[in-house]
Scaffold this active site. Structure first.
Site, PDB file in Angstrom:
ATOM      1  N   ASP A   1       0.809  -1.208   0.000  1.00 40.46           N
ATOM      2  CA  ASP A   1       0.000   0.000   0.000  1.00 40.46           C
ATOM      3  C   ASP A   1       0.846   1.264   0.000  1.00 40.46           C
ATOM      4  O   ASP A   1       0.504   2.260  -0.647  1.00 40.46           O
ATOM      5  CB  ASP A   1      -0.933   0.003   1.213  1.00 40.46           C
ATOM      6  CG  ASP A   1      -2.064  -0.997   1.075  1.00 40.46           C
ATOM      7  OD1 ASP A   1      -2.474  -1.257  -0.068  1.00 40.46           O
ATOM      8  OD2 ASP A   1      -2.535  -1.507   2.099  1.00 40.46           O
TER       9      ASP A   1
ATOM     10  N   ASN B   1      -4.465   9.259   1.811  1.00 37.30           N
ATOM     11  CA  ASN B   1      -5.053   8.616   2.980  1.00 37.30           C
ATOM     12  C   ASN B   1      -5.458   9.612   4.056  1.00 37.30           C
ATOM     13  O   ASN B   1      -6.631   9.750   4.376  1.00 37.30           O
ATOM     14  CB  ASN B   1      -4.090   7.590   3.579  1.00 37.30           C
ATOM     15  CG  ASN B   1      -4.214   6.231   2.925  1.00 37.30           C
ATOM     16  OD1 ASN B   1      -5.040   6.032   2.049  1.00 37.30           O
ATOM     17  ND2 ASN B   1      -3.383   5.297   3.344  1.00 37.30           N
TER      18      ASN B   1
ATOM     19  N   ALA C   1     -11.039   6.834   1.396  1.00 39.72           N
ATOM     20  CA  ALA C   1     -10.073   5.836   0.927  1.00 39.72           C
ATOM     21  C   ALA C   1      -9.065   5.474   2.005  1.00 39.72           C
ATOM     22  O   ALA C   1      -8.587   4.342   2.070  1.00 39.72           O
ATOM     23  CB  ALA C   1      -9.348   6.338  -0.319  1.00 39.72           C
TER      24      ALA C   1
ATOM     25  N   ASN D   1      -6.427   5.986  10.440  1.00 37.61           N
ATOM     26  CA  ASN D   1      -7.670   6.430  11.064  1.00 37.61           C
ATOM     27  C   ASN D   1      -8.358   5.302  11.820  1.00 37.61           C
ATOM     28  O   ASN D   1      -8.802   5.475  12.962  1.00 37.61           O
ATOM     29  CB  ASN D   1      -8.595   6.988   9.980  1.00 37.61           C
ATOM     30  CG  ASN D   1      -9.982   7.300  10.496  1.00 37.61           C
ATOM     31  OD1 ASN D   1     -10.191   8.223  11.259  1.00 37.61           O
ATOM     32  ND2 ASN D   1     -10.953   6.506  10.057  1.00 37.61           N
TER      33      ASN D   1
END
Length: 255
Positions: free
Chosen positions: A45, A115, A153, A159
């Site tokens: 990622d 992000n 996303a 988060n």
């Protein structure tokens, strides 16, 4: 007969990714990224975010194949049927956040984050932050290890680890999440419209230094940070059918 797409294969520095790049390039061909119809990112990622940032000026969408750890933004790796998978892939378009951070030396640092943008204490004591939304002070003092603003996303990344909500990919919402809030002790954050402009001001900057981070690009000794969605920038990501971001975000809530 329709011509196959011109592909640029980008790989992280991991050996497994570089090996995949060599194998796939030999099998499907490889062109410079500015000549590609599609960019295939090989890694995890973090590398996918790096690729999206690095190619945002190009029209080609990005299709990721996981050669990393979690691979939330990636598709499964396979050396076979890549052209068929690319032809059937579904596209998600996401907008990043823009960060404008001012440091103690009065310098301005700007960055984009797919992000989240996060503020983190950079010393032994908790940070003290004032939160303003659309020009109105909403919280005079948040004592915490940090706080972040996340896109849909990015809502399953940092988060979610900070106990923030998972946001549906199509929602016009941002998550404002506190990390280890001490005062107000029970405050867990807020949901804000995508159009909201959030400002953090650092209180007691000498005693309680704070750093800001936009998708792992860090700025130290910030005194204020302004965050908003950036609709003028669009990132195009390709997913295999039935495995797009919307499905993954729902799936994450049942594990």
């Amino acid at each position: 007969m329709r011509q196959p797409p011109k592909i640029h294969f980008a790989a992280s520095r991991a050996e497994i990714a570089e090996t995949a790049q060599r194998v796939l390039a030999a099998r499907y061909g490889h062109v410079p990224e500015d000549e590609a119809d599609v960019i295939v990112a090989l890694g995890g990622d973090g590398f996918m975010l790096q690729t999206l940032h690095g190619t945002q000026h190009l029209p080609a969408p990005v299709y990721g194949m996981n050669r990393g750890t979690i691979g939330f933004l990636m598709n499964e790796y396979s050396e076979n049927d890549l052209l068929d998978r690319l032809a059937a892939a579904e596209e998600e378009v996401i907008n990043p956040l823009s960060m404008r951070a001012e440091t103690r030396d009065s310098k301005i640092h700007e960055a984009l984050a797919i992000n989240e943008v996060s503020l983190l204490r950079a010393g032994p004591q908790a940070a003290k932050l004032r939160i303003t939304v659309d020009g109105r002070v909403r919280m005079d003092e948040l004592v915490c290890d940090g706080a972040l603003v996340s896109t849909p996303a990015g809502s399953t990344a940092y988060n979610y680890s900070a106990h923030g909500p998972i946001l549906p990919i199509g929602s016009d919402v941002l998550a404002l999440t506190a990390m280890s809030a001490f005062r107000p002790r029970r405050w867990r954050g807020a949901l804000l419209p995508k159009t909201a402009q959030v400002r953090f001001d650092v209180i007691e900057i000498d005693k309680r230094p704070v750093m800001a981070d936009a998708d792992s690009r860090s700025v130290r000794d910030v005194v204020s940070v302004e965050i908003k969605s950036e609709p003028s920038v669009e990132h195009r990501i390709l997913f295999d059918p039935g495995h797009g971001l919307e499905e993954r975000l729902i799936q994450e809530q049942f594990v």
